[in-house]
Enzyme design. Structure first.
Site, mmCIF file in Angstrom:
data_model
loop_
_atom_site.group_PDB
_atom_site.id
_atom_site.type_symbol
_atom_site.label_atom_id
_atom_site.label_comp_id
_atom_site.label_asym_id
_atom_site.label_seq_id
_atom_site.Cartn_x
_atom_site.Cartn_y
_atom_site.Cartn_z
ATOM 1 C CG ASP A 38 14.859 73.880 89.249
ATOM 2 O OD1 ASP A 38 14.975 74.494 88.248
ATOM 3 O OD2 ASP A 38 15.058 74.234 90.343
ATOM 4 C CG ASP A 176 16.339 79.388 87.966
ATOM 5 O OD1 ASP A 176 16.574 79.269 89.282
ATOM 6 O OD2 ASP A 176 15.880 78.119 87.401
HETATM 7 C C1 DX5 Z 1 19.638 75.685 88.902
HETATM 8 C C2 DX5 Z 1 17.918 75.401 89.013
HETATM 9 C C3 DX5 Z 1 17.685 76.581 89.953
HETATM 10 C C4 DX5 Z 1 18.106 76.571 91.384
HETATM 11 C C5 DX5 Z 1 18.436 77.788 91.926
HETATM 12 O O1 DX5 Z 1 19.732 74.535 87.815
HETATM 13 O O2 DX5 Z 1 17.389 75.857 87.593
HETATM 14 O O3 DX5 Z 1 16.275 76.867 89.955
HETATM 15 O O4 DX5 Z 1 17.308 75.698 92.063
HETATM 16 O O5 DX5 Z 1 19.217 77.506 93.021
HETATM 17 P P1 DX5 Z 1 19.895 78.762 93.882
HETATM 18 O O6 DX5 Z 1 19.053 79.771 94.179
HETATM 19 O O7 DX5 Z 1 20.529 78.146 95.284
HETATM 20 O O8 DX5 Z 1 20.906 79.296 92.860
HETATM 21 ZN ZN ZN Z 2 14.896 76.422 87.912
#
Ligand code: DX5
Ligand code: ZN
Length: 219
Positions: A38, A176
């Protein structure tokens, strides 16, 4: 359908190279397919994370595929860095650029999977023509507001996946944000074939089983 899992390093102390190396090796052994990055610039979202140098470091320490999620304004300005390091998927946000088609084409021309991400408030139909034009390899559906790990899954996101699946044959649909063992089955049934997770994977007591359960049974 063959299901894949992309492990997001966002919840780790990723600036600690030893921690990062160990985590990447753990998810590799546990059966993940991708490492999810990210990239945040402090403009498209208020948070700032890392850039291509960190992706490059991971590349040198893993055999897993590299799944880059650019949460940046003006992705045109940084895309070459990720093309150069030969990421496997490069995804940018529909909301972050005026000319998504040119950018998708640029990525595809380098034989890298080209991804378009949509934030929760962006309706599915907005990307319909782009997908139909054949320029999109991956649609990333954000099921939380972009920015942080550990948020709750926004209800209705699975239905959005189904809507996108209707006009996206042969395209990967990545989900995601807030993905867990409870919603994974529905997401797969609605047409998602790459599930991204930070918290569910890295907080798991049994990482291998968790990744297997996120993938589900092939059908
Ligand atoms: C959120 C990101 C995600 C995040 C997901 O802005 O794009 O990729 O890392 O994290 P979890 O799985 O904890 O929701
Ligand atoms: Zn992401």
């Amino acid at each position: 359908m063959f299901q894949r899992v992309s492990a997001s390093i966002l919840c780790l102390d990723y600036n600690n190279r030893e921690v990062l190396k160990q985590a990447v090796s753990d998810v590799e052994k546990a059966g993940a397919n991708f490492i999810h990055f990210d990239v945040m610039d402090g403009k498209f979202v208020s948070q700032k994370t890392f850039d291509h140098q960190l992706v490059n470091f991971v590349k040198d320490n893993t055999n897993l595929l590299l799944d880059v999620h650019l949460m940046v304004e003006n992705p045109e300005a940084v895309i070459d860095d990720y093309i150069k390091l030969e990421a496997d998927i490069i995804t940018f946000h529909y909301e972050a650029t005026k000319d998504p088609a040119s950018l998708l084409k640029k990525i595809k021309d380098k034989n890298i999977l080209a991804g378009i991400a949509i934030s929760p408030k962006t309706p599915a139909y907005k990307i319909r023509e782009l997908v139909k034009s054949g320029l999109v390899d991956v649609v990333l559906v954000m099921s939380v507001e972009p920015g942080n790990y550990g948020q709750s899954f926004i209800p209705g996101s699975a239905e959005k996946v189904a809507e996108i699946r209707e006009f996206s044959r042969g395209v990967y649909i990545e989900v995601d944000g807030g993905v867990n063992l409870k919603n994974a089955k529905l997401l797969r049934r609605m047409g998602s074939n790459i599930l991204v997770s930070a918290s569910t994977i890295f907080n798991a007591r049994n990482m291998k089983k968790t990744i297997k359960d996120l993938k589900g049974k092939p059908f």
